[in-house]
Design a protein around this motif. Structure first.
Motif, mmCIF file in Angstrom:
data_model
loop_
_atom_site.group_PDB
_atom_site.id
_atom_site.type_symbol
_atom_site.label_atom_id
_atom_site.label_comp_id
_atom_site.label_asym_id
_atom_site.label_seq_id
_atom_site.Cartn_x
_atom_site.Cartn_y
_atom_site.Cartn_z
ATOM 1 N N GLY A 115 0.792 -1.218 0.000
ATOM 2 C CA GLY A 115 0.000 0.000 0.000
ATOM 3 C C GLY A 115 0.822 1.264 0.000
ATOM 4 O O GLY A 115 0.351 2.323 -0.426
ATOM 5 N N ALA A 116 2.069 1.168 0.476
ATOM 6 C CA ALA A 116 2.898 2.366 0.631
ATOM 7 C C ALA A 116 3.057 3.166 -0.657
ATOM 8 O O ALA A 116 2.918 4.404 -0.644
ATOM 9 N N PRO A 117 3.348 2.523 -1.805
ATOM 10 C CA PRO A 117 3.514 3.329 -3.026
ATOM 11 C C PRO A 117 2.271 4.142 -3.385
ATOM 12 O O PRO A 117 2.392 5.238 -3.943
ATOM 13 N N HIS A 118 1.092 3.622 -3.043
ATOM 14 C CA HIS A 118 -0.153 4.318 -3.376
ATOM 15 C C HIS A 118 -0.420 5.501 -2.454
ATOM 16 O O HIS A 118 -1.189 6.394 -2.801
ATOM 17 N N MET A 119 0.201 5.514 -1.277
ATOM 18 C CA MET A 119 0.091 6.667 -0.398
ATOM 19 C C MET A 119 1.088 7.757 -0.807
ATOM 20 O O MET A 119 0.793 8.946 -0.721
ATOM 21 N N ILE A 120 2.249 7.334 -1.282
ATOM 22 C CA ILE A 120 3.267 8.292 -1.725
ATOM 23 C C ILE A 120 2.853 8.940 -3.050
ATOM 24 O O ILE A 120 3.052 10.134 -3.267
ATOM 25 N N ASP A 121 2.268 8.154 -3.926
ATOM 26 C CA ASP A 121 1.730 8.655 -5.195
ATOM 27 C C ASP A 121 0.356 8.033 -5.399
ATOM 28 O O ASP A 121 0.252 6.891 -5.871
ATOM 29 N N PRO A 122 -0.719 8.741 -5.041
ATOM 30 C CA PRO A 122 -2.060 8.143 -5.071
ATOM 31 C C PRO A 122 -2.729 8.146 -6.448
ATOM 32 O O PRO A 122 -3.921 7.845 -6.549
ATOM 33 N N THR A 123 -1.989 8.398 -7.501
ATOM 34 C CA THR A 123 -2.586 8.527 -8.833
ATOM 35 C C THR A 123 -3.331 7.255 -9.242
ATOM 36 O O THR A 123 -4.508 7.301 -9.644
ATOM 37 N N ARG A 124 -2.658 6.108 -9.139
ATOM 38 C CA ARG A 124 -3.302 4.847 -9.551
ATOM 39 C C ARG A 124 -4.431 4.473 -8.611
ATOM 40 O O ARG A 124 -5.470 3.949 -9.046
ATOM 41 N N LEU A 125 -4.250 4.712 -7.326
ATOM 42 C CA LEU A 125 -5.303 4.424 -6.349
ATOM 43 C C LEU A 125 -6.563 5.209 -6.677
ATOM 44 O O LEU A 125 -7.679 4.663 -6.681
ATOM 45 N N LEU A 126 -6.401 6.470 -6.953
ATOM 46 C CA LEU A 126 -7.542 7.321 -7.266
ATOM 47 C C LEU A 126 -8.183 6.908 -8.588
ATOM 48 O O LEU A 126 -9.417 6.892 -8.711
ATOM 49 N N VAL A 140 1.339 11.481 0.562
ATOM 50 C CA VAL A 140 2.081 11.480 1.821
ATOM 51 C C VAL A 140 3.575 11.539 1.496
ATOM 52 O O VAL A 140 4.067 10.748 0.684
ATOM 53 N N PRO A 141 4.329 12.451 2.103
ATOM 54 C CA PRO A 141 5.780 12.499 1.845
ATOM 55 C C PRO A 141 6.442 11.163 2.183
ATOM 56 O O PRO A 141 6.181 10.570 3.233
ATOM 57 N N GLU A 142 7.292 10.704 1.294
ATOM 58 C CA GLU A 142 7.923 9.387 1.472
ATOM 59 C C GLU A 142 8.677 9.303 2.795
ATOM 60 O O GLU A 142 8.729 8.232 3.426
ATOM 61 N N ALA A 143 9.265 10.396 3.242
ATOM 62 C CA ALA A 143 10.049 10.385 4.481
ATOM 63 C C ALA A 143 9.192 10.090 5.702
ATOM 64 O O ALA A 143 9.727 9.717 6.763
ATOM 65 N N ARG A 144 7.881 10.246 5.592
ATOM 66 C CA ARG A 144 6.997 10.002 6.737
ATOM 67 C C ARG A 144 6.358 8.614 6.699
ATOM 68 O O ARG A 144 5.555 8.286 7.580
ATOM 69 N N VAL A 145 6.702 7.811 5.711
ATOM 70 C CA VAL A 145 6.092 6.497 5.531
ATOM 71 C C VAL A 145 6.981 5.423 6.143
ATOM 72 O O VAL A 145 8.182 5.355 5.866
ATOM 73 N N VAL A 146 6.383 4.568 6.970
ATOM 74 C CA VAL A 146 7.066 3.417 7.570
ATOM 75 C C VAL A 146 6.371 2.162 7.085
ATOM 76 O O VAL A 146 5.131 2.063 7.129
ATOM 77 N N ILE A 147 7.138 1.191 6.605
ATOM 78 C CA ILE A 147 6.573 -0.060 6.105
ATOM 79 C C ILE A 147 6.273 -0.999 7.271
ATOM 80 O O ILE A 147 7.138 -1.250 8.117
#
Length: 322
Positions: free
Chosen positions: A103-114, A136-143
């Motif tokens: 799910g992380a890539p879709h939060m960093i770039d929600p284009t495909r999700l949307l 969401v800025p990638e630096a704030r994302v934790v897997i």
């Protein structure tokens, strides 16, 4: 309702767990959770961007400031659970986003999700019900690791991989309350359908990654922890988990069987909708749900439609694979 509640139906805090109605679609339909521990907070799911003001308003009511929130944990990235993540994090300066690796890539770039959500619901519905989806800025994302945990002021929150509803789904185990935060893997349970027998529950097979065997395995994995309760996004705290899990597995099997029976029909979608409606009404009668058939159907109408679409997606994937 299993948990204590105020007169509006909002579930009150137990073990520092606050159930927050995001206001999505109708009252008591879509929940986010705020866990409070020693002056620190974690949100689990957040609803859409339209829910951000109400989530922020819940913080002072729980004795917190925005800077006291350490985590926003997403069970998965469907927009009714995660659409407001980027917008909410703009107001939470110290919070990290914990999310499934898929799910992380879709939060960093929600284009495909949307785009995927728009294909299912249409542009007008996305604009009306979801608001703006902010990256969401990638630096704030934790897997989130399968079997890993994060700490909320020393309170461990364990995450496990729980496919079945979506391949980017995780559930969160809170040992303090002996409860799971289940997103959509442990089904849907609406308070209008409660009876003297307890909560009425059904699985969600909404598009596009329903996998019956994976869902069964995820439910069994959660029940192996002998939980005291489950916190569902749709909606609230339910118990007893073991009996509800059995009901879900019975229905997963029944839904898969009826999907196969409709598969070769030229009116497959209509067949699926009719068969699901019949299944849920039969179970509602057995559960002594205190609503007539028309009212039960109204409460479940959107889920019946989405479950039919999800079963069709599952059938089509199986055909391509076979």
């Amino acid at each position: 309702m299993d948990a204590s509640s105020d007169p509006t139906g909002r579930q009150m805090a137990e073990h520092g767990i606050h159930t927050l109605d995001t206001g999505f679609q109708r009252p008591c339909f879509d929940a986010a959770y705020l866990i409070v521990e020693q002056g620190r907070g974690a949100f689990i799911d957040c609803g859409t961007a339209l829910a951000v003001p109400s989530l922020l308003a819940a913080l002072p009511a729980a004795g917190l400031r925005a800077e006291d929130v350490d985590w926003l944990i997403l069970t998965h990235v469907h927009l009714d659970h995660a659409g407001g993540a980027g917008a909410l994090l703009r107001h939470l300066p110290n919070a990290k986003l914990l999310v499934h690796p898929r799910g992380a890539p879709h939060m960093i770039d929600p284009t495909r999700l949307l785009a995927g959500a728009t294909e299912v619901y249409g542009e007008a519905e996305i604009a009306r019900s979801y608001g703006e989806v902010v990256a969401v800025p990638e630096a704030r994302v934790v897997i989130a690791e399968d079997g890993g945990s994060v700490s909320l002021a020393g309170r461990a929150l364990l995450t496990i991989d729980t496919p079945g509803h979506a391949r980017h789904h995780l559930c969160v185990w809170d040992a303090r309350s002996r409860a799971w935060f289940t997103g959509d893997t442990f089904g849907l349970s609406y308070r209008e359908l409660d009876s003297a027998q307890g909560p009425f529950i059904l699985p969600t097979s909404s598009p596009v990654q329903f996998e019956p065997e994976a869902m069964r395995a995820s439910i069994a994995r959660m029940l192996a922890h002998d939980p005291a309760a489950m916190y569902l996004t749709h909606y609230g705290r339910v118990a007893p988990p073991a009996a509800l899990g059995r009901a879900l597995i019975e229905q997963i099997d029944a839904m898969a069987a009826l999907a196969r029976s409709c598969d070769d029909r030229p009116d497959r979608h209509r067949c699926l909708v009719a068969a699901l409606t019949e299944l849920y009404l039969e179970r509602a009668h057995a559960h002594a749900v205190p609503l007539d058939d028309a009212a039960v159907t109204r409460v479940l109408a959107m889920d019946i439609e989405l479950n039919a679409q999800g079963l069709a997606s599952w059938l089509d994937r199986a055909r391509r694979a076979g």
